[in-house]
Design a protein around this motif. Structure first.
Motif, PDB file in Angstrom:
ATOM      1  N   ILE A 112      39.682  35.172  49.331  1.00 37.87           N
ATOM      2  CA  ILE A 112      38.646  35.026  48.316  1.00 37.87           C
ATOM      3  C   ILE A 112      38.076  36.384  47.929  1.00 37.87           C
ATOM      4  CG2 ILE A 112      36.319  34.111  47.933  1.00 37.87           C
ATOM      5  CD1 ILE A 112      37.208  31.627  49.525  1.00 37.87           C
ATOM      6  N   SER A 113      38.000  37.307  48.882  1.00 34.09           N
ATOM      7  CA  SER A 113      37.515  38.654  48.560  1.00 34.09           C
ATOM      8  C   SER A 113      38.378  39.284  47.473  1.00 34.09           C
ATOM      9  CB  SER A 113      37.529  39.538  49.808  1.00 34.09           C
ATOM     10  OG  SER A 113      36.623  39.080  50.781  1.00 34.09           O
ATOM     11  N   GLY A 114      39.694  39.209  47.650  1.00 40.54           N
ATOM     12  CA  GLY A 114      40.592  39.830  46.688  1.00 40.54           C
ATOM     13  C   GLY A 114      40.638  39.109  45.363  1.00 40.54           C
ATOM     14  N   THR A 115      40.743  37.790  45.397  1.00 39.73           N
ATOM     15  CA  THR A 115      40.919  37.063  44.139  1.00 39.73           C
ATOM     16  C   THR A 115      39.677  37.139  43.261  1.00 39.73           C
ATOM     17  OG1 THR A 115      40.343  35.016  45.325  1.00 39.73           O
ATOM     18  CG2 THR A 115      42.677  35.484  44.997  1.00 39.73           C
ATOM     19  N   THR A 116      38.486  36.981  43.841  1.00 45.77           N
ATOM     20  CA  THR A 116      37.286  37.102  43.024  1.00 45.77           C
ATOM     21  C   THR A 116      37.167  38.505  42.452  1.00 45.77           C
ATOM     22  OG1 THR A 116      35.967  37.582  45.006  1.00 45.77           O
ATOM     23  CG2 THR A 116      36.006  35.302  44.238  1.00 45.77           C
ATOM     24  N   THR A 117      37.538  39.500  43.241  1.00 46.13           N
ATOM     25  CA  THR A 117      37.453  40.897  42.792  1.00 46.13           C
ATOM     26  C   THR A 117      38.458  41.201  41.699  1.00 46.13           C
ATOM     27  OG1 THR A 117      36.595  41.701  44.917  1.00 46.13           O
ATOM     28  CG2 THR A 117      37.743  43.292  43.513  1.00 46.13           C
ATOM     29  N   PHE A 118      39.715  40.905  41.935  1.00 47.72           N
ATOM     30  CA  PHE A 118      40.768  41.328  41.008  1.00 47.72           C
ATOM     31  C   PHE A 118      40.711  40.556  39.698  1.00 47.72           C
ATOM     32  CE2 PHE A 118      43.144  42.111  45.210  1.00 47.72           C
ATOM     33  CZ  PHE A 118      42.541  43.347  45.363  1.00 47.72           C
ATOM     34  N   TYR A 119      40.553  39.234  39.777  1.00 47.23           N
ATOM     35  CA  TYR A 119      40.560  38.430  38.557  1.00 47.23           C
ATOM     36  C   TYR A 119      39.364  38.769  37.671  1.00 47.23           C
ATOM     37  CZ  TYR A 119      43.801  35.505  41.320  1.00 47.23           C
ATOM     38  OH  TYR A 119      44.835  35.045  42.098  1.00 47.23           O
ATOM     39  N   ALA A 120      38.174  38.808  38.259  1.00 49.17           N
ATOM     40  CA  ALA A 120      36.985  39.094  37.466  1.00 49.17           C
ATOM     41  C   ALA A 120      36.923  40.557  37.041  1.00 49.17           C
ATOM     42  CB  ALA A 120      35.726  38.718  38.244  1.00 49.17           C
ATOM     43  N   GLY A 121      37.479  41.445  37.859  1.00 52.41           N
ATOM     44  CA  GLY A 121      37.520  42.855  37.466  1.00 52.41           C
ATOM     45  C   GLY A 121      38.374  43.074  36.236  1.00 52.41           C
ATOM     46  N   MET A 122      39.516  42.376  36.168  1.00 51.35           N
ATOM     47  CA  MET A 122      40.359  42.463  34.971  1.00 51.35           C
ATOM     48  C   MET A 122      39.666  41.830  33.775  1.00 51.35           C
ATOM     49  SD  MET A 122      44.223  41.695  36.353  1.00 51.35           S
ATOM     50  CE  MET A 122      43.814  40.280  37.361  1.00 51.35           C
ATOM     51  N   ALA A 123      38.986  40.711  34.001  1.00 56.28           N
ATOM     52  CA  ALA A 123      38.298  40.035  32.903  1.00 56.28           C
ATOM     53  C   ALA A 123      37.165  40.889  32.355  1.00 56.28           C
ATOM     54  CB  ALA A 123      37.761  38.689  33.379  1.00 56.28           C
ATOM     55  N   ALA A 124      36.555  41.696  33.205  1.00 61.11           N
ATOM     56  CA  ALA A 124      35.510  42.613  32.764  1.00 61.11           C
ATOM     57  C   ALA A 124      36.146  43.926  32.320  1.00 61.11           C
ATOM     58  CB  ALA A 124      34.491  42.824  33.890  1.00 61.11           C
ATOM     59  N   ASP A 125      35.540  45.040  32.698  1.00 63.38           N
ATOM     60  CA  ASP A 125      36.068  46.344  32.274  1.00 63.38           C
ATOM     61  C   ASP A 125      36.137  47.342  33.416  1.00 63.38           C
ATOM     62  OD1 ASP A 125      33.340  46.685  32.638  1.00 63.38           O
ATOM     63  OD2 ASP A 125      33.051  47.924  30.858  1.00 63.38           O
ATOM     64  N   ASP A 126      36.120  46.852  34.661  1.00 57.86           N
ATOM     65  CA  ASP A 126      36.150  47.795  35.773  1.00 57.86           C
ATOM     66  C   ASP A 126      37.472  47.817  36.516  1.00 57.86           C
ATOM     67  OD1 ASP A 126      35.335  45.190  36.719  1.00 57.86           O
ATOM     68  OD2 ASP A 126      34.723  46.091  38.621  1.00 57.86           O
ATOM     69  N   LEU A 127      38.442  46.995  36.120  1.00 58.24           N
ATOM     70  CA  LEU A 127      39.779  47.077  36.688  1.00 58.24           C
ATOM     71  C   LEU A 127      40.818  46.976  35.572  1.00 58.24           C
ATOM     72  CD1 LEU A 127      39.768  44.988  40.019  1.00 58.24           C
ATOM     73  CD2 LEU A 127      39.725  47.478  39.745  1.00 58.24           C
ATOM     74  N   GLN A 128      41.825  47.798  35.672  1.00 55.38           N
ATOM     75  CA  GLN A 128      42.959  47.792  34.747  1.00 55.38           C
ATOM     76  C   GLN A 128      44.188  47.290  35.493  1.00 55.38           C
ATOM     77  OE1 GLN A 128      43.711  51.415  32.336  1.00 55.38           O
ATOM     78  NE2 GLN A 128      45.708  51.501  33.356  1.00 55.38           N
ATOM     79  N   TYR A 129      44.856  46.293  34.938  1.00 57.63           N
ATOM     80  CA  TYR A 129      46.048  45.729  35.571  1.00 57.63           C
ATOM     81  C   TYR A 129      47.288  46.436  35.029  1.00 57.63           C
ATOM     82  CZ  TYR A 129      49.556  42.290  37.011  1.00 57.63           C
ATOM     83  OH  TYR A 129      50.657  41.675  37.563  1.00 57.63           O
TER      84      TYR A 129
END
Length: 459
Positions: free
Chosen positions: A65-82
């Motif tokens: 859950i730590s990873g999925t909440t972080t990665f999915y929402a980070g991509m949906a926002a603007d703080d992670l680039q996939y």
């Protein structure tokens, strides 16, 4: 009829899954398999009850859950680039999620499985008459904290969601629930956390702050009240944590190790290697799946001094002529180490209180709290004389620089402040206002005919 507690045993004392079937005569007649224990036995002794609750922590780690909440929402926002090519993950980055997206469905399922487990634990703990009262209270507090944590992500990612707080024994025949209003879900979160804070000890059980204590409940209450716009209570609960002598801000080089004094609560793992390290760190010639966007990297201060978070938490690299900005908060990606998944840390409490104070027009108090975090980052304080709007803008930027790539903070911040469209529409060509929620998984609607779909995802 005997009541059976089904568990998946990961070690001699750690249990990771809980199921309480009511129609268990066949299990009894055949002889309970080795992964089944009777409900009364599971919560009969302090040791066995502790084992079941420890299993909730294990299941939280194992479900990632730590990873999925972080990665999915980070991509949906603007703080992670996939940077990879999985089409279902690309849907998060371009905010083009389909209601059939398997990752959206799996995240929903993981959070509800965790809630199912906590419901069964609460039932067993509250029913037991043989546990030491102090132990019973501590375990109930831990369990309710975990349930509140799961619902906090569900309601922020999906909006109104089914509110299921009864054990399998109480509602085994109930196959579907309607979506509960956001306010109703938040009320349950606050009820659970308030009770948890009362029941939990200030001292930590075990080592490395890997089980929640009273301060962890206060810290999450501060976040929830901030999200709900109750500035007075957000400030009050953050102050409780900030006044505790157990915690202190530490240098950016030492934030994400498992003995950090800044950690309020973290999820332990067996190897000391986190999902963040394994996904963010690669060799010099390999592109990480997730990196910090260039515009965020360039937003950090560099004059008159460089933000220590930029120099310590981000690693620029060039692969095949293209620059990337690796998230380097966690330093280890393989082998064994000393890093756990840090869920709550002290810097957030300073910034929660700063925002609450700014919203209450205590701008000098807000500045003092922001400056504490900035000083730790090697920066000077904010300019004097900022207006309320300027202070809130500065806090938004400070939160981005502090929490990028962590637990969906940026996504939730943009949503709760109604800033998502203003920030994301200029950089996401397909952005729509309805993208602030993930779709209700179509697979869940097929199973539960009472569920309705979020706007924008009907087709």
């Amino acid at each position: 009829m005997k009541k059976i507690l089904s568990t998946y045993i990961l070690s001699a004392i750690l249990l990771s899954g809980i199921c309480l079937p009511t129609s268990c005569e066949k299990f009894v007649e055949l002889g309970a398999p080795p992964t089944q224990v009777e409900l009364d036995d599971a919560f009969r002794t302090d040791a066995s009850a502790r084992s079941v609750v420890l299993g909730l922590y294990v299941s939280t780690v194992n479900s990632n859950i730590s990873g999925t909440t972080t990665f999915y929402a980070g991509m949906a926002a603007d703080d992670l680039q996939y940077n990879a090519a999985d089409p279902s993950l690309l849907e998060f980055g371009n905010n083009g999620l389909l209601n059939t997206n398997s990752y959206v469905n799996n995240l929903w399922g993981s959070l509800y499985q965790l809630i199912k487990n906590t419901n069964n634990c609460v039932y067993g703990l509250e029913k037991s008459t043989t546990l030491t009262p102090a132990v019973r209270d501590q375990l109930i507090g831990e369990t309710k904290f975990i349930r509140a944590y799961a619902y906090l992500y569900l309601v922020n990612l999906y909006g109104p969601v089914p509110l299921h707080i009864k054990s399998d024994l109480e509602v085994f025949e109930q196959v579907s629930l309607e979506r509960a209003a956001v306010d109703q879900v938040y009320n349950q979160i606050l009820t659970d956390l308030t009770d948890a804070e009362v029941k939990l000890n200030t001292t930590y059980e075990g080592t490395f702050r890997a089980r929640v204590n009273k301060h962890a409940a206060s810290a999450l209450l501060a976040r929830v009240y901030l999200y709900r716009g109750d500035q007075e209570k957000a400030e009050s609960y953050a102050t409780k944590v900030l006044q505790a002598s157990d915690y202190s801000l530490v240098a950016p080089t030492a934030n994400f190790v498992n003995d950090s004094k800044e950690t309020i609560f973290q999820l332990a793992n067996l190897t000391g290697i986190t999902t963040f390290g394994t996904n963010y760190i690669t060799s010099a010639t390999v592109i990480p799946s997730y990196t910090l966007p260039e515009r965020v990297y360039n937003s950090f201060e560099t004059a008159p001094t460089t933000d220590l978070r930029k120099s310590n938490w981000i690693s620029p690299k060039t692969v095949s002529g293209t620059p990337y900005y690796a998230v380097n908060k966690y330093k280890l990606s393989a082998g064994t180490g000393n890093e756990y998944h840090i869920v709550l840390r002290l810097a957030e409490q300073f910034l929660i209180r700063a925002e609450a104070r700014a919203n209450r027009n205590n701008l000098s108090g807000a500045k003092a709290d922001v400056d504490a975090v900035r000083k730790r980052a090697g920066l000077s304080g904010l300019p004097s004389g900022l207006t309320q709007a300027q202070m809130l803008s500065a806090i938004e930027t400070e939160r981005l620089h502090e929490f990028f790539g962590e637990y969906a903070h940026r996504w939730m911040d943009l949503k709760r402040t109604n800033r998502a469209t203003a920030v994301l529409s200029p950089i996401k060509t397909s952005w729509q206002d309805t993208d602030v929620l993930f779709p209700i998984p179509n697979a869940q609607i097929v199973i539960n005919g009472k569920l309705t779909q979020n706007a924008g995802y009907e087709n």
